[in-house]
Design a protein around this motif. Structure first.
Motif, short mmCIF file in Angstrom:
data_model
loop_
_atom_site.label_atom_id
_atom_site.label_comp_id
_atom_site.label_asym_id
_atom_site.label_seq_id
_atom_site.Cartn_x
_atom_site.Cartn_y
_atom_site.Cartn_z
N VAL A 7 0.88 -1.06 0.01
CA VAL A 7 -0.24 -0.36 0.11
C VAL A 7 0.71 1.26 -0.35
O VAL A 7 1.33 1.26 0.80
CB VAL A 7 -0.96 0.07 0.96
N TYR A 30 -1.19 -0.72 -4.27
CA TYR A 30 -2.51 0.41 -4.08
C TYR A 30 -2.06 1.71 -4.08
O TYR A 30 -1.25 2.54 -3.13
CB TYR A 30 -3.42 -0.20 -3.41
N GLU A 31 -2.75 2.96 -4.56
CA GLU A 31 -1.73 3.95 -4.83
C GLU A 31 -2.87 4.56 -4.72
O GLU A 31 -3.95 4.68 -6.09
CB GLU A 31 -0.45 4.07 -5.62
N GLN A 35 -0.92 11.44 -0.87
CA GLN A 35 0.40 12.31 0.02
C GLN A 35 1.24 12.64 -1.34
O GLN A 35 1.26 11.34 -2.37
CB GLN A 35 1.22 10.92 0.56
N SER A 37 4.64 13.78 -0.66
CA SER A 37 5.83 14.28 0.24
C SER A 37 7.19 13.60 -1.10
O SER A 37 8.03 14.52 -1.38
CB SER A 37 6.04 13.32 1.17
N ALA A 41 9.54 15.84 -3.71
CA ALA A 41 10.76 16.10 -2.90
C ALA A 41 12.68 16.81 -3.84
O ALA A 41 11.87 17.13 -4.81
CB ALA A 41 10.89 14.77 -2.67
N GLY A 43 15.00 16.33 -4.38
CA GLY A 43 15.71 15.04 -5.16
C GLY A 43 17.08 15.03 -4.64
O GLY A 43 17.59 14.09 -5.68
N GLU A 162 -6.07 2.79 -6.42
CA GLU A 162 -7.63 3.53 -5.90
C GLU A 162 -7.53 3.54 -4.08
O GLU A 162 -6.43 3.21 -3.61
CB GLU A 162 -9.08 2.78 -5.35
N PHE A 192 2.69 9.76 5.73
CA PHE A 192 2.10 10.55 6.63
C PHE A 192 0.59 9.80 6.26
O PHE A 192 0.01 10.24 6.97
CB PHE A 192 1.94 11.64 6.16
N SER A 312 13.64 13.28 6.43
CA SER A 312 13.67 14.71 5.28
C SER A 312 14.75 13.63 4.17
O SER A 312 15.70 14.35 3.31
CB SER A 312 14.50 15.65 6.13
C1 LIG Z 1 9.10 19.86 0.92
C2 LIG Z 1 9.78 18.20 0.77
C3 LIG Z 1 11.52 18.36 0.02
C4 LIG Z 1 12.17 17.01 0.49
N1 LIG Z 1 13.33 16.82 -0.06
C5 LIG Z 1 13.77 15.90 -0.50
C6 LIG Z 1 15.05 15.57 -0.66
O1 LIG Z 1 15.53 16.18 -1.73
N2 LIG Z 1 15.94 13.97 -0.74
C7 LIG Z 1 15.69 13.45 0.49
O2 LIG Z 1 15.96 11.94 0.75
N3 LIG Z 1 14.28 13.36 0.65
C8 LIG Z 1 13.92 14.62 0.87
N4 LIG Z 1 12.24 14.62 1.39
C9 LIG Z 1 11.93 13.34 1.46
C10 LIG Z 1 11.26 12.40 1.40
O3 LIG Z 1 9.83 12.68 0.15
C11 LIG Z 1 10.82 11.56 2.31
O4 LIG Z 1 11.46 11.44 2.38
C12 LIG Z 1 10.08 10.91 1.26
O5 LIG Z 1 8.76 11.13 0.63
C13 LIG Z 1 9.20 9.65 2.09
O6 LIG Z 1 8.86 8.50 0.58
P1 LIG Z 1 6.93 7.99 1.28
O7 LIG Z 1 7.34 6.72 0.76
O8 LIG Z 1 7.08 6.79 2.80
O9 LIG Z 1 6.08 8.75 1.95
P2 LIG Z 1 5.09 9.43 0.22
O10 LIG Z 1 5.66 9.89 -0.57
O11 LIG Z 1 3.63 9.79 1.23
O12 LIG Z 1 3.73 7.95 -0.44
C14 LIG Z 1 3.11 7.62 0.36
C15 LIG Z 1 1.91 7.26 -0.54
O13 LIG Z 1 1.07 5.85 -0.33
C16 LIG Z 1 -0.17 6.47 -0.88
N5 LIG Z 1 -1.20 6.28 0.15
C17 LIG Z 1 -1.34 6.31 1.25
N6 LIG Z 1 -1.88 6.01 2.36
C18 LIG Z 1 -2.99 4.77 1.22
C19 LIG Z 1 -4.41 4.69 0.90
N7 LIG Z 1 -5.06 4.88 2.02
N8 LIG Z 1 -4.53 4.31 -0.23
C20 LIG Z 1 -3.33 3.94 -1.29
N9 LIG Z 1 -2.45 4.93 -1.33
C21 LIG Z 1 -2.17 5.53 0.71
C22 LIG Z 1 0.11 8.13 -1.08
O14 LIG Z 1 -0.75 8.41 -2.35
C23 LIG Z 1 1.70 8.30 -1.72
O15 LIG Z 1 1.77 7.78 -2.99
C24 LIG Z 1 11.51 15.62 0.83
C25 LIG Z 1 10.32 15.77 1.61
C26 LIG Z 1 9.47 17.33 1.10
C27 LIG Z 1 7.77 17.25 1.63
#
Ligand SMILES: Cc1cc2nc3c(=O)[nH]c(=O)nc-3n(C[C@H](O)[C@H](O)[C@H](O)COP(=O)(O)OP(=O)(O)OC[C@H]3O[C@@H](n4cnc5c(N)ncnc54)[C@H](O)[C@@H]3O)c2cc1C
Length: 345
Positions: A7, A30-31, A35, A37, A41, A43, A162, A192, A312
């Protein structure tokens, strides 16, 4: 029966999905695009905390896994993902220059920081105290990478676009069942979005909102990233990402006028060229108070797992922790206690 349901396809979900693909496991993702983040980012990958001139936790080690991981994905997806990008730290004072040189002398940092003072030659930038250069830095084209990866999953009928509805998850002796889909394991990687997940919403992931401006400037002509009180990151075609903000209180993903002002005020301290704001983006970093990811298995359900808390620095940590969680699930290898969900049970 599938091996896994996953998920979320941000940086953590992508790292886990690719681990599964490389191991020949069957899975569906599932996506719901709730969110942002990973998609907003900056990058950047950079092994140093540039506020304090200290090594970022585990970054140098994580880089050894992450960079080959993204390079391999470049081949699989036939898409350029890893860009070399020097990162320059703009100094504010002679005192800061001296702190940099002190840091360069520390064995743990000597290979990561260049001991030369780099003179500023760009007339669009005001940097009277010049720069220090960080080694081993670059940029990952995350937005394009996620899009390509989602396209690939969609083409292979492995993507369900979905919302995952937690109430519909059932358990049996072989694993889990969701809407008629049977799988041995389910891994939640919702960033988050975990706050809506009744299995894991007790975990401390308070989040920290970040906003960026995308600006256009034909005069700037910058080919390196600059870290002052904020970053300027060149994206090509005279476009730059500028930011980001850190706001632990606002838990919405909407862009704000106040963040735009904060970023512009900081930018004007050192950018002397004209620029035009063409976009603004916001997302919530899944941060944890002890600044470490959270991975592991639910205490009461051994088919339910979590991969979250990338904070981050998800680019470098994602591939290492995804691999660790996979080996824990498949081979019962112990998790690093600093990262294990057990520290909160
Ligand atoms: C402004 C900003 C700048 C950043 N810059 C950097 C950087 O330069 N370098 C770096 O290393 N990191 C950076 N980061 C941090 C990095 O983006 C995060 O560590 C990373 O995005 C976390 O990834 P994740 O997959 O855990 O979460 P997310 O990216 O939030 O992914 C979670 C996914 O789950 C999906 N989801 C959630 N609930 C459901 C559900 N019930 N059903 C289906 N899908 C669902 C969401 O849609 C999302 O696509 C930055 C973050 C931000 C906000």
């Amino acid at each position: 029966m599938l091996d896994y349901i996953l998920v979320g396809l941000g940086l953590s979900g992508l790292a886990f999905a690719e681990q599964l693909a490389q191991e020949g496991k069957t899975f569906k993702v599932y996506e719901n695009y709730s969110q942002k983040s990973s998609r907003v980012a900056g990058g950047l990958f950079n092994p140093v905390v540039l506020k304090r001139f200290t090594p970022a936790w585990g970054a140098y080690e994580h880089m050894k896994t992450a960079i080959p991981f993204y390079k391999k994905l470049e081949e699989t997806l036939d898409y350029k993902i890893v860009y070399d990008l020097p990162v320059l730290r703009r100094f504010n004072s002679v005192e800061e220059q001296n702190l940099w040189f002190e840091a360069c002398d520390k064995p743990i940092l000597s290979s990561l920081l260049s001991p030369e003072l780099l003179k500023n030659t760009n007339t669009a930038i005001y940097a009277p105290f010049h720069y220090g250069k960080v080694n081993n830095t670059g940029r990952i084209a995350i937005k394009g990478l996620l899009k390509k990866y989602l396209d690939k999953l969609r083409d292979s009928a492995m993507l369900v676009e979905e919302s995952f509805e937690y109430d519909s998850l059932q358990f049996n002796t072989s694993g889990v069942v969701y809407n008629g889909l049977q799988a041995k394991h389910i891994v939640f990687a919702e960033g988050f979005g975990v706050h809506k997940n009744p299995f894991f919403n007790h975990l401390p992931i308070p989040g920290n909102k970040g906003e960026y401006l995308i600006v256009e400037s034909t005069e700037l002509q910058l080919e390196t990233a600059i870290k002052a009180s904020i970053f300027i990151i060149p994206l090509g075609n005279n476009l730059y990402k500028v930011g980001a903000t850190y706001n632990p209180n606002d838990k919405t993903e909407t862009i704000t006028v106040s963040s735009r002002k904060i970023i512009e005020d900081k930018l004007k301290v050192f950018l002397k060229s004209n620029y035009r704001i063409i976009d603004q983006e916001a997302g919530i970093r899944p941060t944890v108070p002890d600044r470490k990811p959270i991975l592991g298995t639910h205490p009461d359900h051994n088919a339910i797992h979590i991969l979250n808390g990338l904070g981050s620095r998800g680019i470098l940590t994602g591939p290492t922790v995804a691999k660790q969680l996979y080996r824990h699930i498949e081979y019962n290898e112990p998790l690093d206690p600093l990262l294990s969900i057990d520290r909160f049970n």
